[in-house]
Motif scaffolding. Structure first.
Motif, PDB file in Angstrom:
ATOM      1  N   LYS A  60      19.482 -15.791 100.488  1.00  0.00           N
ATOM      2  CA  LYS A  60      20.843 -16.125 100.055  1.00  0.00           C
ATOM      3  C   LYS A  60      20.883 -16.232  98.540  1.00  0.00           C
ATOM      4  O   LYS A  60      19.858 -16.182  97.851  1.00  0.00           O
ATOM      5  CB  LYS A  60      21.302 -17.426 100.697  1.00  0.00           C
ATOM      6  N   ASP A  61      22.083 -16.385  98.018  1.00  0.00           N
ATOM      7  CA  ASP A  61      22.283 -16.420  96.566  1.00  0.00           C
ATOM      8  C   ASP A  61      21.475 -17.508  95.883  1.00  0.00           C
ATOM      9  O   ASP A  61      21.000 -17.339  94.754  1.00  0.00           O
ATOM     10  CB  ASP A  61      23.772 -16.630  96.250  1.00  0.00           C
ATOM     11  N   ALA A  62      21.323 -18.653  96.536  1.00  0.00           N
ATOM     12  CA  ALA A  62      20.643 -19.793  95.908  1.00  0.00           C
ATOM     13  C   ALA A  62      19.191 -19.476  95.567  1.00  0.00           C
ATOM     14  O   ALA A  62      18.587 -20.153  94.720  1.00  0.00           O
ATOM     15  CB  ALA A  62      20.715 -21.006  96.826  1.00  0.00           C
ATOM     16  N   ASP A  63      18.617 -18.449  96.190  1.00  0.00           N
ATOM     17  CA  ASP A  63      17.230 -18.079  95.926  1.00  0.00           C
ATOM     18  C   ASP A  63      17.074 -17.305  94.618  1.00  0.00           C
ATOM     19  O   ASP A  63      15.947 -17.079  94.159  1.00  0.00           O
ATOM     20  CB  ASP A  63      16.678 -17.231  97.081  1.00  0.00           C
ATOM     21  N   ILE A  64      18.173 -16.866  94.028  1.00  0.00           N
ATOM     22  CA  ILE A  64      18.127 -16.090  92.784  1.00  0.00           C
ATOM     23  C   ILE A  64      18.158 -17.040  91.594  1.00  0.00           C
ATOM     24  O   ILE A  64      19.128 -17.772  91.384  1.00  0.00           O
ATOM     25  CB  ILE A  64      19.331 -15.119  92.697  1.00  0.00           C
ATOM     26  N   THR A  65      17.083 -17.055  90.819  1.00  0.00           N
ATOM     27  CA  THR A  65      16.985 -17.956  89.669  1.00  0.00           C
ATOM     28  C   THR A  65      16.765 -17.220  88.352  1.00  0.00           C
ATOM     29  O   THR A  65      16.692 -17.845  87.298  1.00  0.00           O
ATOM     30  CB  THR A  65      15.834 -18.958  89.879  1.00  0.00           C
ATOM     31  N   GLN A  66      16.628 -15.890  88.404  1.00  0.00           N
ATOM     32  CA  GLN A  66      16.408 -15.097  87.191  1.00  0.00           C
ATOM     33  C   GLN A  66      16.986 -13.703  87.421  1.00  0.00           C
ATOM     34  O   GLN A  66      17.358 -13.354  88.550  1.00  0.00           O
ATOM     35  CB  GLN A  66      14.913 -15.011  86.882  1.00  0.00           C
ATOM     36  N   PRO A  67      17.130 -12.889  86.360  1.00  0.00           N
ATOM     37  CA  PRO A  67      17.635 -11.525  86.555  1.00  0.00           C
ATOM     38  C   PRO A  67      16.813 -10.783  87.601  1.00  0.00           C
ATOM     39  O   PRO A  67      15.607 -10.607  87.445  1.00  0.00           O
ATOM     40  CB  PRO A  67      17.479 -10.904  85.165  1.00  0.00           C
ATOM     41  N   THR A  68      17.459 -10.376  88.659  1.00  0.00           N
ATOM     42  CA  THR A  68      16.761  -9.812  89.821  1.00  0.00           C
ATOM     43  C   THR A  68      17.378  -8.479  90.223  1.00  0.00           C
ATOM     44  O   THR A  68      18.591  -8.286  90.106  1.00  0.00           O
ATOM     45  CB  THR A  68      16.825 -10.795  91.018  1.00  0.00           C
ATOM     46  N   ILE A  69      16.534  -7.601  90.722  1.00  0.00           N
ATOM     47  CA  ILE A  69      16.989  -6.266  91.096  1.00  0.00           C
ATOM     48  C   ILE A  69      16.254  -5.791  92.345  1.00  0.00           C
ATOM     49  O   ILE A  69      15.118  -6.201  92.610  1.00  0.00           O
ATOM     50  CB  ILE A  69      16.751  -5.273  89.923  1.00  0.00           C
ATOM     51  N   VAL A  70      16.924  -4.964  93.139  1.00  0.00           N
ATOM     52  CA  VAL A  70      16.325  -4.309  94.298  1.00  0.00           C
ATOM     53  C   VAL A  70      16.291  -2.819  93.981  1.00  0.00           C
ATOM     54  O   VAL A  70      17.304  -2.237  93.614  1.00  0.00           O
ATOM     55  CB  VAL A  70      17.143  -4.547  95.587  1.00  0.00           C
ATOM     56  N   LEU A  71      15.119  -2.200  94.125  1.00  0.00           N
ATOM     57  CA  LEU A  71      14.964  -0.791  93.765  1.00  0.00           C
ATOM     58  C   LEU A  71      14.619   0.066  94.972  1.00  0.00           C
ATOM     59  O   LEU A  71      13.874  -0.350  95.865  1.00  0.00           O
ATOM     60  CB  LEU A  71      13.841  -0.613  92.724  1.00  0.00           C
ATOM     61  N   GLY A  72      15.171   1.277  94.975  1.00  0.00           N
ATOM     62  CA  GLY A  72      14.697   2.282  95.909  1.00  0.00           C
ATOM     63  C   GLY A  72      13.263   2.632  95.549  1.00  0.00           C
ATOM     64  O   GLY A  72      12.871   2.606  94.376  1.00  0.00           O
ATOM     65  N   ARG A  73      12.456   2.967  96.538  1.00  0.00           N
ATOM     66  CA  ARG A  73      11.018   3.128  96.299  1.00  0.00           C
ATOM     67  C   ARG A  73      10.683   4.263  95.337  1.00  0.00           C
ATOM     68  O   ARG A  73       9.604   4.276  94.748  1.00  0.00           O
ATOM     69  CB  ARG A  73      10.289   3.328  97.616  1.00  0.00           C
TER      70      ARG A  73
END
Length: 356
Positions: free
Chosen positions: A112-125
């Protein structure tokens, strides 16, 4: 020499047909697989929303989207369509209230959103090669700012997720967030596996009106939940490719047979029956077809190595490709089985050769 030349032209023609055929079934299969994956990783309830700004003023996404049920993802954000920093279409996860629907190949997605504490990204492999590993984590840089890669996504069936660059709005630096806050319009996918997305959509409309943000929130279909739609497969395109392969094979095989008229006439003089001559032709034809298929598969593999971003082959689908190639050989052999017999019956080859 005539036989060698005709065999060479026959094999070349068949190689062209096989390459077209393999790419045809490859594209068709990948497209079908993408449609299946698109359905597999959809939310149970999903709506496509359009948020448009009615003034020239920019506004913050939190004003309408924050702390809602379900997940809200801005789609087709063209801002980062940059071959250097982030290839392909970038999505932005604005609100996450439940697990995301992505196939994770490495890492772990926040719950969930609360787990994000820094600039975060999800990348395609496919972007893993562009990420830098340091301090026990991968980082991907956008405009000089390092984003921690929480997960790489993708599957072994298609490239539907392989080139995605997905940003988390929460934890994003203000200079990047300011650029993403839109001034005109956004397409937003609202999805949930538990919540009623239509109720969430109504809540978003009320917020937009009460906050006087001049934002108009509309749905693709306000009365019904809109499931994600994928492009339909154009069967006609693949039919034309298949027709080209068959016609091309027939043309080169006709040339190959006519180059052997003298040989056929001599065998007839020696007492060979039409059936025996036909078997000899069929045997040579099958040899040429097999050589052509092996050469075409080798060329296809070299193309895949050289143009990996454009020609996708998956190890899990090898049985599929080989199976269809065997089917194509059977169909081609059947066509070549009928066609030489037709020519032998239609044209008196012995009489033609003697008259010459």
């Amino acid at each position: 020499m005539h036989y060698k030349l005709s065999n060479l032209l026959l094999i070349t023609g068949f190689v062209v047909s096989f390459i077209c055929y393999v790419n045809c079934i490859n594209l068709y299969h990948l497209k079908m697989t993408k449609e299946k994956e698109n359905t597999k990783y959809q939310y149970v309830n999903q709506m496509v929303l359009f948020c448009s700004n009615q003034t020239d003023e920019r506004f913050s996404l939190e004003s309408v989207f924050e702390d809602l049920e379900g997940n809200l993802i801005v789609k087709e954000l063209g801002m980062y369509r940059n071959a250097v920093t982030a290839e392909g279409i970038t999505d932005v996860i604005v609100n996450q209230a439940e697990p995301l629907q992505y196939p994770v190949s490495e890492g772990e997605l926040p719950v969930k959103d609360a787990d994000i504490t820094q600039p975060t990204i999800v990348l395609g492999r496919e972007h893993k090669k562009d990420a830098v590993f340091m301090e026990n984590a991968y980082y991907y840089e956008i405009e000089g700012i390092p984003f921690r890669v929480c997960a790489f996504i993708g599957s072994d069936s298609s490239d539907l997720f392989d080139y995605n660059v997905i940003l988390y709005y929460r934890g994003m630096p203000e200079e990047i967030k300011h650029k993403i806050d839109f001034g005109e319009a956004l397409q937003v996918v609202l999805g949930s596996n538990g919540a009623d997305t239509y109720s969430v959509y109504e809540e978003m409309k009320k917020r937009a009106q009460s906050m006087d943000t001049h934002i108009l929130v509309t749905a693709q279909n306000e009365k019904h939940l809109v499931m994600g739609q994928s492009e339909s497969v154009d069967i006609n395109y693949y039919f034309v490719i298949m027709l080209f392969c068959i016609v091309n094979s027939i043309i080169v095989s006709e040339y190959w047979i006519k180059r052997r008229y003298r040989e056929i006439a001599i065998r007839q003089l020696l007492g060979y029956s039409d059936v025996k001559i036909f078997r000899l032709l069929l045997k040579d034809m099958i040899k040429n077809i097999i050589c052509s298929m092996l050469a075409a598969l080798l060329i296809q593999f070299l193309l895949y190595i050289s143009f990996n971003d454009y020609i996708r082959l998956y190890a899990s689908q090898i049985v599929y490709y080989v199976g269809y190639c065997i089917l194509f050989i059977f169909i081609l052999s059947l066509v070549m089985l009928i066609y030489p017999l037709f020519l032998l019956k239609k044209e008196n080859i012995l009489k033609q050769v003697i008259s010459r």
